[in-house]
Design a protein around this motif. Sequence first.
Motif, PDB file in Angstrom:
ATOM      1  N   PHE A 114       0.826  -1.212   0.000  1.00  0.00           N
ATOM      2  CA  PHE A 114       0.000   0.000   0.000  1.00  0.00           C
ATOM      3  C   PHE A 114       0.862   1.265   0.000  1.00  0.00           C
ATOM      4  O   PHE A 114       0.549   2.240  -0.710  1.00  0.00           O
ATOM      5  CB  PHE A 114      -0.915  -0.002   1.229  1.00  0.00           C
ATOM      6  N   TYR A 115       1.962   1.264   0.764  1.00  0.00           N
ATOM      7  CA  TYR A 115       2.716   2.495   0.978  1.00  0.00           C
ATOM      8  C   TYR A 115       3.927   2.673   0.059  1.00  0.00           C
ATOM      9  O   TYR A 115       4.349   3.806  -0.188  1.00  0.00           O
ATOM     10  CB  TYR A 115       3.188   2.576   2.437  1.00  0.00           C
ATOM     11  N   LEU A 116       4.511   1.592  -0.436  1.00  0.00           N
ATOM     12  CA  LEU A 116       5.724   1.728  -1.237  1.00  0.00           C
ATOM     13  C   LEU A 116       5.423   2.367  -2.591  1.00  0.00           C
ATOM     14  O   LEU A 116       4.387   2.074  -3.208  1.00  0.00           O
ATOM     15  CB  LEU A 116       6.375   0.363  -1.455  1.00  0.00           C
ATOM     16  N   PRO A 117       6.332   3.210  -3.088  1.00  0.00           N
ATOM     17  CA  PRO A 117       6.155   3.759  -4.442  1.00  0.00           C
ATOM     18  C   PRO A 117       6.291   2.662  -5.494  1.00  0.00           C
ATOM     19  O   PRO A 117       6.872   1.597  -5.230  1.00  0.00           O
ATOM     20  CB  PRO A 117       7.290   4.784  -4.560  1.00  0.00           C
ATOM     21  N   VAL A 118       5.777   2.939  -6.678  1.00  0.00           N
ATOM     22  CA  VAL A 118       5.720   1.927  -7.730  1.00  0.00           C
ATOM     23  C   VAL A 118       7.097   1.410  -8.088  1.00  0.00           C
ATOM     24  O   VAL A 118       7.298   0.200  -8.274  1.00  0.00           O
ATOM     25  CB  VAL A 118       5.021   2.502  -8.985  1.00  0.00           C
ATOM     26  N   ASP A 119       8.099   2.287  -8.175  1.00  0.00           N
ATOM     27  CA  ASP A 119       9.429   1.842  -8.594  1.00  0.00           C
ATOM     28  C   ASP A 119      10.104   0.939  -7.564  1.00  0.00           C
ATOM     29  O   ASP A 119      11.015   0.184  -7.887  1.00  0.00           O
ATOM     30  CB  ASP A 119      10.326   3.041  -8.911  1.00  0.00           C
ATOM     31  N   ALA A 120       9.655   0.995  -6.311  1.00  0.00           N
ATOM     32  CA  ALA A 120      10.226   0.131  -5.274  1.00  0.00           C
ATOM     33  C   ALA A 120       9.518  -1.210  -5.192  1.00  0.00           C
ATOM     34  O   ALA A 120      10.001  -2.137  -4.523  1.00  0.00           O
ATOM     35  CB  ALA A 120      10.162   0.830  -3.920  1.00  0.00           C
ATOM     36  N   GLN A 121       8.380  -1.334  -5.860  1.00  0.00           N
ATOM     37  CA  GLN A 121       7.603  -2.552  -5.735  1.00  0.00           C
ATOM     38  C   GLN A 121       8.163  -3.721  -6.548  1.00  0.00           C
ATOM     39  O   GLN A 121       7.738  -4.851  -6.364  1.00  0.00           O
ATOM     40  CB  GLN A 121       6.143  -2.269  -6.105  1.00  0.00           C
ATOM     41  N   VAL A 122       9.115  -3.433  -7.446  1.00  0.00           N
ATOM     42  CA  VAL A 122       9.797  -4.535  -8.128  1.00  0.00           C
ATOM     43  C   VAL A 122      10.556  -5.375  -7.113  1.00  0.00           C
ATOM     44  O   VAL A 122      10.516  -6.612  -7.136  1.00  0.00           O
ATOM     45  CB  VAL A 122      10.748  -4.001  -9.214  1.00  0.00           C
TER      46      VAL A 122
END
Length: 449
Positions: A114-122
């Motif tokens: 929910f909280y992580l930015p999209v680029d960190a979700q990899v």
Amino acid sequence: MGNQPTEPVRQSKVPFWLRLAPVKAEEVSALLVCMLYIFCVLSAYYVLRPIRDTFGIDGGMHNLQWLFSATLLAMLALNLPFAALSRKLPRKKLIPLVYRFFISHLLIFAVLKFYLPVDAQVWLGRVFFVWLSVFNLYVVSVFWSLVADIFSRERASRLFAMMAAGATLGAIVGSATTALLVHRFNTIGLFVLAAVLLECAVVCVKRLNNVTHLADEANDGAVQTQPLGGGVFSGIVRIAQSPYLLNICLYMLLYSVTSTLIYFRQADLVHHLFQHDSDRTAFFATLDLVVNVLTLVTQLFITSRLMARYGTKLVLGLLPVITLLGFASLSIWPVAASIVMFSVLRRASNFALARPAREVLFTVLKREDKYKAKNVIDTAVYRTGDQVGAWSWAAMNAAGMSGGMLLWLALPLSLIWLVNSQWLGRKQIQLEEKTFYPLKETLHENSHS
């Protein structure tokens, strides 16, 4: 003669649908709890499995072998604390602790998603891929350790297929849930749903501790309050000392290596066929659904009868034969339809036939082997096989060699696997005669003393 009139009454207490397998009235309560338990565990896993496979592709096909390596390291790191806890905690405390350990992680994943930015979700996806690959082996292995501890070999041969059917029903519900809701229900919701299902499994564990006296006359109920004891490395030591356990390791290794080769071939296919994550997740979930429906039909109508009539020797050998024929067909017809059909048939055969037969192998062992040695085999040994398969695939691709060449290399592995399965079937019968026949005689003598 006096007992004969009561038999129809006793049999009438068995639900009609359970009579597909030879279930006795006194076993119904324990069997139903076991089936609900593994239903919840497999539902949770199959809700999450399509998400893992999608994350694996998103992280890059060229990184999959590294994710498999990370999984093995995580598995080895977790084995030592599990062994240490099993020395001090009785099973009624150890098993709920294992499940709640994983439940806490699911809630953390939901928050991070929910909280992580999209680029960190990899990277979140990569961590989740490794975590779920550890999770699924532990939560399922603990279940089978428990029931192998509770049920005798004779009862295991009759009842394990029905428990496996409960697992399959859970897998069907889990994969169908994700396939139907993935476009409407976000990943966070699926994480929370899986956590709730695992907590239901904990309730079943507690209930099962109250009904184990129904399952095995040789079990006086005291074992559930006693730690396993032994050393932290005793599982590994016992494997090294036992040809029987070593051959179970070989069976698991050969299954895992060949499974990984099929997995990489299938992942490569999906990577090229589908461009969007939701489409890939839906495909994986649909494939899981087909596998589990086929598995359930086999478990309900075939497995128990095969096990009762022919024993573990024949049933263990069916999966190596299917694998041998499947790899041969892929080498001749390397098309998408062949890969999907082989994957479906092989996975269904493993869940419906090989898995129950393999779990019966542990019923003739000591309690410590059923938990510690079995845990090492189901986790570290299994993931070691993944490594062999994953890096073999990577090496072949790096050398510019075709996947078909690698599949041909799997054929001799399948032949070795078939020989190994027949040895295990014969050895299990020998150990049963050595272990259980004297026990039955002792119980008979005590009942008349």
